[in-house]
Design an enzyme around this catalytic site. Structure first.
Site, short mmCIF file in Angstrom:
data_model
loop_
_atom_site.label_atom_id
_atom_site.label_comp_id
_atom_site.label_asym_id
_atom_site.label_seq_id
_atom_site.Cartn_x
_atom_site.Cartn_y
_atom_site.Cartn_z
N LYS A 93 0.82 -1.20 0.00
CA LYS A 93 0.00 0.00 0.00
C LYS A 93 0.86 1.27 0.00
O LYS A 93 1.91 1.31 0.67
CB LYS A 93 -0.91 -0.04 1.23
CG LYS A 93 -1.99 1.01 1.30
CD LYS A 93 -2.86 0.71 2.51
CE LYS A 93 -3.86 1.79 2.80
NZ LYS A 93 -4.66 1.48 4.01
N SER A 168 -9.31 2.11 3.42
CA SER A 168 -8.39 2.84 2.58
C SER A 168 -7.51 1.92 1.72
O SER A 168 -6.83 2.39 0.81
CB SER A 168 -7.50 3.75 3.43
OG SER A 168 -6.68 3.02 4.31
N SER A 192 -9.79 0.00 7.55
CA SER A 192 -9.19 0.07 6.21
C SER A 192 -8.68 -1.25 5.65
O SER A 192 -8.30 -1.31 4.48
CB SER A 192 -8.06 1.10 6.21
OG SER A 192 -8.57 2.39 6.41
#
Length: 495
Positions: A93, A168, A192
């Site tokens: 990420k 997220s 997330s």
């Protein structure tokens, strides 16, 4: 001729070196040299290249370096100590440093500078043998529940491209669900990991606080709400990931997760919560999915009974203020925390609105922070006598793109987020483990998920439940018998 209809779904699965395998099966084939690391890496890159125009899940690619690493791995004789996931491709990420790759936190305010070091959790993940292909997308600083950065294309849900992939860790979830890679990095400060897993039909486990190594941002927080992990298509991939992560670093204050291959015969007492304490009723499809899951558990011999929400009623407001504090901190200290050339004039509407909210209500922070820290104890007390709690992941089903865009006026967006993200933050504040599992489907072909929260250090119980439900009611994946596709083309279903 009329234009072809726009594609509705995106599946990158095909008959190549990756096939339909999860990470565990692929790792076995790599160990047995049925396929080479280079073949697998190239297949993942090819899938990424054809899926990216539809999904927009890749924030930054590093394919040339990944192929060089793959060829080097193939040129080494097989040592006895090969990491378990040696050669399995993944993405990390874009809020986590990997040396030589850019880290922009999903924000135009952060320059695209290459990191000189690798973050602690990224080291723990890469030590398992994964080959990193690059960075996956996220909304600005991970504050939103949809991956729709104001300055870049939205990350789309591979099950239905008109809908959100969650956030997220939305890029990671989209890439895994579409079959580009079998697992990908995710982290979770308010849901997330679990939210994008729920939107994209994946397994998403947020571990107990401090189970895995923290990245740099967590150390600076007055209350660490961030958990690291992965999103996966199978329960065994998540279980094997945790087992291998503990070989790199184990927190001896927590019970070890250890090795798990499937469900046990243990009968559990599970609490049931259908509506959150924020006053909004869960939508009907989500509610029915949770109730159906409860009936399945009872059929398996477990006891399921309604319980009150195990936290103080001020929790939604307290957590919202803490969320706003994080935005305030980024805008004020971005040059120190993120990059010397951080430009707060470039932050998006959600970040700016949260910053302004905190400035109006900062005087509430001491009491709110005290209650949030107490939530660990309150939750532990409420969980006495229960092995887990079953809840929705989200207050309603996955929204269409635009519903949670940072361009929506802040007051409207903030209220929409409070209605949507109403179950996941509790595990972040209390530090408890929680897992999202796909257990239903909407008429729009979108997954619907449930959440199980466990006792602190109770990951084995959550995985036990997950293994049992996966075996009893297997969730669908995007690949199917007719997903063959021409080389170099994503397989799609017409709208």
């Amino acid at each position: 001729m009329p234009d072809a209809p726009a594609p509705k779904t995106c599946s990158a699965f095909r008959n190549d070196a990756l096939g339909h395998d999860d990470a565990t099966a692929l790792a076995r084939r790599l160990r047995e040299k049925e396929v080479s690391v280079a073949e697998v890496t190239q297949a993942a890159i090819d899938r990424a290249n054809v899926a990216q125009p539809l999904l927009q899940g890749v924030a930054a690619e590093d394919y040339e370096r990944a192929m060089a690493e793959a060829r080097a791995l193939d040129n080494h004789d097989r040592p006895a100590s090969w990491p378990y996931f040696r050669g399995v491709p993944t993405f990390i990420k874009d809020n986590t440093n990997v040396a030589g790759q850019t880290t922009q936190h999903g924000s135009l305010a952060v320059p695209a500078a290459r990191a000189t070091d690798t973050s602690p959790f990224a080291r723990q993940l890469l030590a398992q043998g994964f080959v990193c292909l690059g960075k996956s997308t996220l909304p600005e600083f991970g504050f939103n529940a949809t991956t729709e950065p104001a300055h870049a294309p939205a990350t789309r849900n591979p099950w239905n491209l008109g809908y959100s992939a969650g956030a997220s860790s939305g890029g990671s979830a989209a890439l895994v669900a579409a079959g580009v890679v079998p697992v990908a990095h995710a982290n979770d400060g308010g849901g997330s990991i679990r939210i994008p897993a729920a939107c994209c039909g994946l397994v998403g486990l947020k571990p107990t606080r401090a189970r895995l190594l923290d990245n740099e941002a967590a150390a600076s927080l007055p209350l660490n709400i961030i958990g690291e992990g992965i999103v996966s298509r199978s329960v065994r991939d998540t279980a094997n990931f945790l087992e291998q992560a503990e070989l790199f670093h184990r927190n001896t204050r927590l019970a070890a997760v250890g090795h798990m291959e499937g469900p046990s015969d243990r009968k559990l007492r599970i609490g049931l919560v259908l509506d959150s304490i924020n006053g909004h009723r869960t939508d009907d499809i989500t509610r029915r999915t949770v109730e159906k899951t409860a009936h399945t558990l009872e059929k398996l011999g477990h006891r399921v009974e309604p319980i009150p929400v195990p936290v103080h009623r001020s929790f939604p407001e307290d957590f919202a203020l803490y969320w706003a504090l994080l935005a305030f901190g980024v805008r004020v200290n971005g040059k120190k925390l993120l990059h010397p050339e951080f430009d707060r004039q470039q932050t998006d509407g959600l970040t700016n609105g949260l910053d302004a909210l905190f400035r109006r209500q900062f005087w509430r922070l001491p009491a709110a922070l005290w209650r949030l820290k107490q939530s660990h104890r309150d939750y532990s007390q409420a969980m006495k006598g229960y092995d887990a709690v079953l809840t929705p992941v989200l207050g309603h089903t996955t929204p269409e793109l635009g519903h949670l865009s940072p361009d929506v006026p802040f007051d409207t967006l903030f209220e929409r987020l409070r209605r949507y993200v109403s179950f996941t933050p509790l595990a972040n504040a209390t530090g408890a483990p929680a897992i999202a599992l796909p257990m239903g489907r909407t008429p729009e072909n979108l997954p619907v998920a449930v959440q199980f929260m466990g006792q602190h250090s109770g990951e084995r119980t959550l995985l036990d439940i997950a293994f049992a439900l996966e075996a009893e009611a297997p969730w669908p994946l995007l690949h199917s018998a007719n997903v063959t596709g021409k080389a170099g083309q994503p397989v799609t279903d017409p709208a």
